[in-house]
Design an enzyme around this catalytic site. Structure first.
Site, PDB file in Angstrom:
ATOM      1  N   TYR A 151       0.785  -1.234   0.000  1.00 20.64           N
ATOM      2  CA  TYR A 151       0.000   0.000   0.000  1.00 20.64           C
ATOM      3  C   TYR A 151       0.816   1.282   0.000  1.00 20.64           C
ATOM      4  CZ  TYR A 151      -3.883  -3.136   0.634  1.00 20.64           C
ATOM      5  OH  TYR A 151      -4.804  -4.128   0.444  1.00 20.64           O
ATOM      6  N   PHE A 442     -11.254  -3.829  10.699  1.00 26.46           N
ATOM      7  CA  PHE A 442     -12.457  -3.461   9.950  1.00 26.46           C
ATOM      8  C   PHE A 442     -12.334  -3.952   8.519  1.00 26.46           C
ATOM      9  CE2 PHE A 442      -9.504   0.115   9.984  1.00 26.46           C
ATOM     10  CZ  PHE A 442      -9.393   0.456   8.650  1.00 26.46           C
TER      11      PHE A 442
END
Length: 442
Positions: A151, A442
């Site tokens: 990322y 999450f």
């Protein structure tokens, strides 16, 4: 509904693409009727057995336009093109130093099937989502990175760390006597209904005291209290104890499970902490004392804890605590709106530093003057002044919440000092009293 093809090789976020746009792959938001195919694709992408459809859970999370998928039109199934990649985002708030909250785009459920790697699929989904997030006014995007090296090229940098602990209760000698606690406090077990009723309000109060924390939607509480079933999610009820002050105010919570384990006829049970919220130090001391007093428990295991949590120092023998094996970077941050992100947080010292920021998408590129006033407010504005420190937007995201220092990044050749002492001055501006922490997957 908007559909688009994967980006050509060599685009600003397209270095993972090996072919041109005519690859037969279409990336678009899914519709409700495609949830089942998306559910199967996410299991494939995470290399997990698809034990059963997660219909109830996926419908609970479904938000039109926020669940993306890549469909291979050259590999059809009975239902049409095959779903080969998944991506989901949702809006939440991120607490920054000082207690304010930033609107952020939370990214989750990112998968690309093993058969479709290196074809620009992730780049296409990421560009689509981040562009839309900027248009909605999100100041940043966040995610939890399963692999470190994916990322950074999209502008994300590690911004919080989990500092879990594994404590040998017998060797620790328990907590030191005389630690301050609330006079007249009490700790009692809560039913699942009480957790659903009292937990959200407690968390709302707590998360505004903890930089790096995010909101917990209603679905979070449903999943973790057995209100909704997610096949493959190994949920056990466990135990939840609430801390109340003398007037009955709930100021803390601990949720844990205990594994039944014996060494011959001697109890050797680990107590596994799932959730720990404390609004103040006195509450935290009382909850830790409770955890260390549970019968049969030989080890207290806390996989995710604020990295500067003083738990070891509360013990009679701090050496009985050792880092948990999951101690690692956790929440990653991608800044999208520098003025909004830096105006929201507070600063502990006045000062000024000029940053030369690079951003492959161009959204935050340029020279920026970061200034803090004596009253703790600050701002970042574009400037033509000579730069003091050169860094990428990913490294700036790492610094924003105070989890890392510019001095350490400079020593690692991840940022470049253009003026003597620039890294130290940046650290003076951005330092925080407590480490940022996010306890929630999450």
């Amino acid at each position: 509904m908007t559909a688009f093809r994967t980006p050509p090789y060599g685009g600003r976020m397209g270095n993972d693409a090996q072919q041109g746009t005519d690859q037969g792959i279409e990336i678009r938001p899914i519709v409700h009727e495609e949830l089942a195919a998306w559910d199967r694709a996410i299991a494939r992408g995470f290399m997990r057995p698809h034990v059963a459809p997660a219909k109830e859970w996926r419908e609970l999370l479904f938000e039109p336009g926020r669940m993306l998928a890549a469909f291979d039109r050259t590999d059809p199934t009975a239902d049409g093109p095959r779903c080969v990649a998944t991506f989901r985002s949702f809006d939440t708030e991120l607490t920054v130093p000082g207690g304010a909250v930033l609107p952020v785009d939370a990214i989750s459920a990112v998968t690309v099937n093993a058969t479709h790697r290196r074809r620009g699929v992730l780049s296409g989904m990421m560009r689509h989502d981040l562009t839309a997030a900027r248009e909605r006014g999100a100041a940043a995007a966040i995610l939890i990175a399963a692999e470190y090296n994916i990322y950074g090229r999209f502008g994300f940098g590690p911004a919080t760390r989990s500092g879990g602990q594994r404590v040998d209760v017998l060797r620790s000698g328990g907590l030191r006597a005389g630690l301050p606690v609330h006079e007249g406090h009490r700790i009692g077990f809560a039913t699942l209904d009480e957790v659903r009723r009292l937990g959200p309000e407690l968390h709302e109060r707590w998360r505004r005291t903890q930089p790096g924390a995010i909101g917990r939607p209603a679905s979070w509480w449903q999943l973790r209290t057995g209100g909704v079933e997610l096949p493959g999610f190994d949920w056990k009820e466990g135990f939840t104890a609430l801390h109340r002050t003398a007037d009955g105010t709930v100021t803390g919570l601990i949720t844990y499970t205990v594994d039944e384990k014996f060494d011959g006829s001697y109890p050797d049970c680990p107590l596994n902490v799932r959730d720990f919220l404390a609004l103040d130090r006195r509450t935290a001391n009382a909850l830790w004392a409770f955890a260390f007093s549970v019968d049969w428990v030989r080890h207290v295991v806390v996989p995710n804890l604020r990295s500067d949590e003083p738990l070891p120092l509360l013990l009679n023998e701090p050496r009985a605590a050792r880092p948990h094996e999951d101690d690692a970077d956790f929440l990653w941050l991608r800044l999208l709106d520098l003025p909004a992100a830096f105006a929201a947080r507070r600063y502990t010292a006045p000062g000024r530093v000029v940053l030369d920021v690079t951003d492959r998408e161009g959204w935050t590129s340029g020279r920026w003057a970061l200034e803090a006033a004596a009253d703790g407010t600050g701002r970042i504005t574009r400037t033509e002044d000579d730069a003091d420190l050169a860094l990428g937007v990913a490294e700036l995201g790492t610094l924003h919440l105070g989890a890392e220092t510019a001095t350490r990044l400079a020593d690692a050749a991840l940022v470049t000092e253009l003026a003597p002492g620039a890294a130290a001055r940046t650290d003076t501006l951005l330092r925080t009293a407590r480490a940022p922490w996010n306890p929630d997957v999450f």
